[in-house]
Design an enzyme around this catalytic site. Structure first.
Site, PDB file in Angstrom:
ATOM      1  N   CYS A 226      -0.459   4.153   2.247  1.00 49.03           N
ATOM      2  CA  CYS A 226      -0.424   3.847   3.647  1.00 49.03           C
ATOM      3  C   CYS A 226       1.119   4.232   3.852  1.00 49.03           C
ATOM      4  O   CYS A 226       1.739   4.888   5.055  1.00 49.03           O
ATOM      5  CB  CYS A 226      -0.249   2.557   4.082  1.00 49.03           C
ATOM      6  SG  CYS A 226      -1.964   1.853   3.501  1.00 49.03           S
ATOM      7  N   ASP A 227       2.158   3.601   3.145  1.00 53.52           N
ATOM      8  CA  ASP A 227       3.653   3.492   3.587  1.00 53.52           C
ATOM      9  C   ASP A 227       4.507   4.291   2.826  1.00 53.52           C
ATOM     10  O   ASP A 227       5.694   4.392   2.974  1.00 53.52           O
ATOM     11  CB  ASP A 227       4.052   2.021   3.605  1.00 53.52           C
ATOM     12  CG  ASP A 227       3.239   1.240   4.555  1.00 53.52           C
ATOM     13  OD1 ASP A 227       2.642   1.715   5.438  1.00 53.52           O
ATOM     14  OD2 ASP A 227       2.766  -0.051   4.249  1.00 53.52           O
TER      15      ASP A 227
ATOM     16  N   CYS B 240       0.815  -1.290   0.025  1.00 52.34           N
ATOM     17  CA  CYS B 240       0.059   0.082  -0.067  1.00 52.34           C
ATOM     18  C   CYS B 240       0.889   1.229   0.155  1.00 52.34           C
ATOM     19  O   CYS B 240       1.237   1.603   1.009  1.00 52.34           O
ATOM     20  CB  CYS B 240      -0.916   0.038   1.171  1.00 52.34           C
ATOM     21  SG  CYS B 240      -1.783   1.415   1.405  1.00 52.34           S
TER      22      CYS B 240
END
Ligand code: NDP
Length: 309
Positions: free
Chosen positions: A137-138, A134
């Protein structure tokens, strides 16, 4: 007397627990079938920095623990078991775990989806240590790093383009020379100065002990193996919604198994609602899933107000 519930929520990620919060505060005494590993995808991430209200960020498992505490405070019942089958032709609706059969006037499906992985030995071991599925997200954690993105579809192009904001370089690694990605997305990635492509290769392993240090690929034509030095490895080979137990229920799903709501969060089966990644293959964020959980609970509450059971 038979215990007929108002709402059963299947799933305990942000969608399921937000649905539970709203249903519990509406005094509907929801039951959450949380699964054997409750908390959903966030329990396998580390730092979450894009959930509003946590200016310093929060660990994914801590966020889920907080949500669980919050729903319990308002009387939500949580069962730590998997739902193994449902009968949506019955009234009340039926949800079964391995040991129990529950009956309910409404059901909210919030079973989520899972990122697909290549299945390499080091992939899971290095999750959160350079391996991710992701970029939203990261990506932030990969400032100035060299990053590999695996896949040749729109997700891979989108992840690669997003990661150029942070990474020093992004290498898209794809098993064929042709791409599933739409022409426009592919062109955008191909024309980006930070993105290069390595095609017609098989990813053999993610390299690294404590953190990712590289990706080993085998060129399909020659069989020659090559190590690419990267500090980030993003699998972007699609997602699988968790909908196996709904396969023969008449619930409307698309060809990939994502549930298709009909109106707002209502599915084609009266009393059955849906929230989060199990239908949303576009946004896939904790906050959007939570928002949908809220919507599904409000829709279910309205439904129950006129339901005559
Ligand atoms: P896709 O199924 O479209 O693509 C998956 C890619 O991963 C393919 O290139 C496939 O290779 C590759 N792949 C699959 N399994 C493996 C494996 N085991 N090893 C190596 N490579 C593998 O999935 P996406 O997630 O990219 O997209 C899903 C849907 O969402 C699509 O309809 C897409 O258009 C849409 N989407 C749209 C976006 C947008 O419009 N902004 C953004 C993201 C997704 P191969 O080609 O050889 O099969």
């Amino acid at each position: 007397m038979e215990n007929i519930r108002n709402i059963i929520i299947i799933g305990s990620g942000p969608a399921g627990l937000t649905a539970a919060l709203y249903a519990a505060r509406a005094e509907l005494q929801p039951l959450v079938i949380a699964g054997l590993q409750p908390g959903g995808q966030l329990t396998t991430t580390s730092e979450v920095e894009n959930f509003p209200g946590f200016p310093e960020g929060i660990q994914g498992p801590d966020l889920m623990e907080n949500m669980t505490k919050q729903v319990k405070r308002f009387g939500t019942e949580i069962v730590m078991d998997n739902a193994v089958s449902v009968d949506f032709s019955a009234r009340p609706l039926v949800v079964r775990t391995g040991t129990e059969e529950y009956r309910s006037r409404a059901v909210i499906i919030a079973t989520g989806a899972e990122a697909n992985w290549l299945g390499l030995a080091n992939e899971q071991r290095l999750r959160g240590k350079g391996v991710s599925a992701c970029a939203t997200c990261d990506g932030f954690f990969f400032k100035g790093k060299d990053i590999a993105v695996i896949g040749g579809g729109d997700s891979a192009m989108e992840e690669a383009l997003f990661l150029t904001k942070f990474g020093n370089s992004v290498t898209v690694i794809h098993r064929r020379a042709e791409f599933k990605a739409s022409k426009i997305m592919l062109k955008r990635a191909q024309e980006h100065p930070k993105i290069t492509f390595v095609t017609n290769v098989t990813v053999v392993e993610v390299l690294g002990e404590a953190t990712v240090t590289g990706v080993r690929v085998r060129h399909n034509d020659t069989g020659v193996e090559e190590d690419l030095a990267v500090q980030g490895y993003f699998a972007a080979i699609g997602h699988t919604p968790s909908t196996k137990i709904f396969a023969d229920t008449g619930l409307s799903m698309n060809e990939k198994g994502y549930i298709e709501p009909q109106e707002f969060t209502q599915t084609n089966i009266p009393g059955v609602f849906v929230a989060g990644d199990v239908h949303d293959h576009r946004y896939r964020q904790a906050i959007t899933a939570a928002g949908e959980g809220c919507k599904a609970a409000l829709d279910a509450e309205k439904y129950l107000a006129v339901d005559e059971l």
